[in-house]
Design a protein around this motif. Sequence first.
Motif, mmCIF file in Angstrom:
data_model
loop_
_atom_site.group_PDB
_atom_site.id
_atom_site.type_symbol
_atom_site.label_atom_id
_atom_site.label_comp_id
_atom_site.label_asym_id
_atom_site.label_seq_id
_atom_site.Cartn_x
_atom_site.Cartn_y
_atom_site.Cartn_z
ATOM 1 N N ILE A 94 0.844 -1.192 0.000
ATOM 2 C CA ILE A 94 0.000 0.000 0.000
ATOM 3 C C ILE A 94 0.879 1.241 0.000
ATOM 4 O O ILE A 94 2.087 1.180 0.242
ATOM 5 N N ASN A 95 0.257 2.382 -0.289
ATOM 6 C CA ASN A 95 0.947 3.665 -0.220
ATOM 7 C C ASN A 95 1.490 3.882 1.192
ATOM 8 O O ASN A 95 0.747 3.791 2.171
ATOM 9 N N SER A 104 -10.939 -7.762 2.519
ATOM 10 C CA SER A 104 -11.936 -8.824 2.689
ATOM 11 C C SER A 104 -11.328 -10.205 2.506
ATOM 12 O O SER A 104 -10.283 -10.370 1.859
ATOM 13 N N ALA A 105 -12.002 -11.207 3.075
ATOM 14 C CA ALA A 105 -11.583 -12.589 2.838
ATOM 15 C C ALA A 105 -11.761 -12.947 1.370
ATOM 16 O O ALA A 105 -10.938 -13.650 0.779
ATOM 17 N N GLU A 106 -12.815 -12.437 0.759
ATOM 18 C CA GLU A 106 -13.053 -12.699 -0.660
ATOM 19 C C GLU A 106 -11.938 -12.103 -1.514
ATOM 20 O O GLU A 106 -11.621 -12.621 -2.578
ATOM 21 N N GLY A 107 -11.334 -11.023 -1.049
ATOM 22 C CA GLY A 107 -10.220 -10.384 -1.749
ATOM 23 C C GLY A 107 -8.870 -10.805 -1.218
ATOM 24 O O GLY A 107 -7.881 -10.126 -1.442
ATOM 25 N N LEU A 108 -8.820 -11.931 -0.510
ATOM 26 C CA LEU A 108 -7.595 -12.510 0.036
ATOM 27 C C LEU A 108 -6.797 -11.491 0.848
ATOM 28 O O LEU A 108 -5.583 -11.380 0.756
ATOM 29 N N GLY A 109 -7.521 -10.728 1.660
ATOM 30 C CA GLY A 109 -6.888 -9.790 2.572
ATOM 31 C C GLY A 109 -6.482 -8.479 1.947
ATOM 32 O O GLY A 109 -5.994 -7.584 2.644
ATOM 33 N N TYR A 110 -6.691 -8.318 0.625
ATOM 34 C CA TYR A 110 -6.286 -7.088 -0.065
ATOM 35 C C TYR A 110 -7.488 -6.332 -0.636
ATOM 36 O O TYR A 110 -7.725 -5.177 -0.279
ATOM 37 N N ALA A 111 -8.231 -6.967 -1.505
ATOM 38 C CA ALA A 111 -9.293 -6.287 -2.243
ATOM 39 C C ALA A 111 -10.608 -6.307 -1.476
ATOM 40 O O ALA A 111 -10.775 -7.030 -0.491
ATOM 41 N N SER A 112 -11.564 -5.511 -1.962
ATOM 42 C CA SER A 112 -12.915 -5.528 -1.412
ATOM 43 C C SER A 112 -13.669 -6.746 -1.940
ATOM 44 O O SER A 112 -13.243 -7.398 -2.892
ATOM 45 N N SER A 113 -14.800 -7.046 -1.326
ATOM 46 C CA SER A 113 -15.596 -8.207 -1.729
ATOM 47 C C SER A 113 -16.533 -7.831 -2.872
ATOM 48 O O SER A 113 -16.821 -6.654 -3.119
ATOM 49 N N TYR A 114 -17.030 -8.856 -3.557
ATOM 50 C CA TYR A 114 -18.032 -8.643 -4.594
ATOM 51 C C TYR A 114 -19.434 -8.624 -4.005
ATOM 52 O O TYR A 114 -20.337 -7.966 -4.502
ATOM 53 N N ALA A 115 -19.630 -9.390 -2.945
ATOM 54 C CA ALA A 115 -20.971 -9.592 -2.390
ATOM 55 C C ALA A 115 -21.489 -8.336 -1.708
ATOM 56 O O ALA A 115 -20.738 -7.442 -1.331
ATOM 57 N N PRO A 120 -14.955 -3.832 2.778
ATOM 58 C CA PRO A 120 -13.901 -3.012 2.180
ATOM 59 C C PRO A 120 -12.593 -3.771 1.993
ATOM 60 O O PRO A 120 -12.283 -4.728 2.710
ATOM 61 N N GLY A 121 -11.816 -3.291 1.021
ATOM 62 C CA GLY A 121 -10.445 -3.729 0.880
ATOM 63 C C GLY A 121 -9.544 -2.860 1.740
ATOM 64 O O GLY A 121 -9.996 -2.135 2.623
ATOM 65 N N VAL A 122 -8.255 -2.927 1.480
ATOM 66 C CA VAL A 122 -7.310 -2.137 2.256
ATOM 67 C C VAL A 122 -7.434 -0.662 1.903
ATOM 68 O O VAL A 122 -8.057 -0.279 0.905
ATOM 69 N N THR A 123 -6.814 0.172 2.697
ATOM 70 C CA THR A 123 -6.725 1.601 2.424
ATOM 71 C C THR A 123 -5.496 1.879 1.565
ATOM 72 O O THR A 123 -4.409 1.360 1.837
ATOM 73 N N ALA A 124 -5.676 2.673 0.506
ATOM 74 C CA ALA A 124 -4.562 3.130 -0.342
ATOM 75 C C ALA A 124 -3.731 1.983 -0.889
ATOM 76 O O ALA A 124 -2.503 2.065 -0.943
ATOM 77 N N GLY A 125 -4.398 0.906 -1.310
ATOM 78 C CA GLY A 125 -3.668 -0.225 -1.867
ATOM 79 C C GLY A 125 -3.026 0.105 -3.200
ATOM 80 O O GLY A 125 -3.598 0.839 -4.016
ATOM 81 N N GLY A 149 -6.407 0.236 -5.328
ATOM 82 C CA GLY A 149 -7.770 0.340 -4.816
ATOM 83 C C GLY A 149 -7.768 0.967 -3.440
ATOM 84 O O GLY A 149 -6.740 1.022 -2.760
ATOM 85 N N ASP A 150 -8.938 1.438 -3.045
ATOM 86 C CA ASP A 150 -9.071 2.060 -1.732
ATOM 87 C C ASP A 150 -10.446 1.720 -1.174
ATOM 88 O O ASP A 150 -11.471 2.133 -1.726
ATOM 89 N N LEU A 151 -10.472 0.908 -0.137
ATOM 90 C CA LEU A 151 -11.693 0.518 0.565
ATOM 91 C C LEU A 151 -12.678 -0.169 -0.371
ATOM 92 O O LEU A 151 -12.538 -1.355 -0.622
ATOM 93 N N THR A 152 -13.642 0.527 -0.927
ATOM 94 C CA THR A 152 -14.667 -0.135 -1.744
ATOM 95 C C THR A 152 -14.549 0.187 -3.229
ATOM 96 O O THR A 152 -15.449 -0.139 -4.000
ATOM 97 N N SER A 153 -13.471 0.808 -3.659
ATOM 98 C CA SER A 153 -13.318 1.138 -5.086
ATOM 99 C C SER A 153 -11.978 0.640 -5.597
ATOM 100 O O SER A 153 -10.992 0.564 -4.860
ATOM 101 N N GLY A 154 -11.940 0.333 -6.892
ATOM 102 C CA GLY A 154 -10.706 -0.114 -7.523
ATOM 103 C C GLY A 154 -10.468 -1.597 -7.381
ATOM 104 O O GLY A 154 -11.403 -2.405 -7.427
ATOM 105 N N PHE A 155 -9.206 -2.000 -7.271
ATOM 106 C CA PHE A 155 -8.767 -3.393 -7.129
ATOM 107 C C PHE A 155 -9.020 -4.225 -8.384
ATOM 108 O O PHE A 155 -9.356 -5.406 -8.320
ATOM 109 N N ALA A 156 -8.861 -3.615 -9.562
ATOM 110 C CA ALA A 156 -9.077 -4.348 -10.810
ATOM 111 C C ALA A 156 -8.087 -5.490 -10.949
ATOM 112 O O ALA A 156 -6.938 -5.405 -10.508
ATOM 113 N N THR A 157 -8.538 -6.585 -11.562
ATOM 114 C CA THR A 157 -7.643 -7.705 -11.856
ATOM 115 C C THR A 157 -6.797 -7.352 -13.069
ATOM 116 O O THR A 157 -7.316 -7.139 -14.161
#
Length: 362
Positions: A94-95, A104-115, A120-125, A149-157
């Motif tokens: 992260i920054n 989230s667990a769905e994001g393997l500790g990094y990204a936000s979930s889809y559900a 949220p995902g991490v801050t300033a990832g 990504g940041d919390l609930t936005s970003g984290f594109a594959t």
Amino acid sequence: MTDQMPDATQPSPLPITESFAEASPANPHWQLFGGGEFDGKCLQLRTAGTSSNEVPGTAFLDQRFSPSQGLIIDFDYATTTEPDVGEGFGLYLINGDHTTEPGSAEGLGYASSYATPIVPGVTAGWIGIGFGNSSRFTGNPSISLRGAGDLTSGFATLSRSSVSDGFNATWEEGAHIQVLLIDGRLSVRRSSTAKPEGEGLLDIDFSELPDEFAMPETLKLGLAAVGGPCQIRNLEVAAVEQPRITVEQQVIGRWEQTYPDNAKGHVVSYTLTLAAREERVVWWQISFDVPPGTRVNPQQTQWYQVIRDGLEGTVVIASPDDKHTIDPNEPLPVGLQLLYPSQAAAGDGTLRNLHATEVAHP
């Protein structure tokens, strides 16, 4: 003279080394979440909480460091998949101007979930690398790269590649991950006792991505796992030293080879140019990864040693004697032909994870 606690407000000097073999880590700024634990033998990571409130086992180093010279991140791991819950592990950056709680667990500790509701995902990832056995982060056994990504936005594959044998390993197997970040490229390699030369799992050029993926001036690092247990030892985060030799590739020709029957396919001819920075290099190796079914063309003749011909996924060639040296301002050209199973497999001919290294006298 007493030891001083590292100042979390100042960038940590590199290298950062943690054996995780003690009850407490060397750096006091590690934070544990979920089922994260320093057990005196290794770093243990596993999910905590219920299925509706999973918290990935996470170890987050809340002290920033500079990636300006490039980074090389190494660690050993062991992990098993428990029925229905073991999914994989990840490393994220992260920054460095921020701190964070686990994603989230769905994001393997990094990204936000889809559900819904979104976890949220991490801050300033900046980036997250997922090593998945059967993970919501990566799909079936594979390695994936998630972007900023940041919390609930970003984290594109950004990238996803299948890894047929997954990431289950015991300590006896000597599983090791290396992440290299230099000159705008990110590459990931895995090695083991059975395959010490390693194999490339991921290679991506950040210069081809939008500006939002520009590398921050400082970074912080996290390790996470879903399911479990995942065990980590011998973590090192180091600046990349300038290599004594470099290698460049050039495609000089390509053709269909129709004879003999056991060597048919699409041939790509290369010149690999080795250059020494300051001093003569006598003994050297070149390695790179190739697609399945690709090998050094058995119809070519060469003056160098072929240590691995490519049929196991990696080509390794080396100096044959002390006469084919690399001298400053006198690059050494190395001619090489690869036999691909098809023109489609060859693509544009780019050699992935191409490296040249100086080696000790054989």
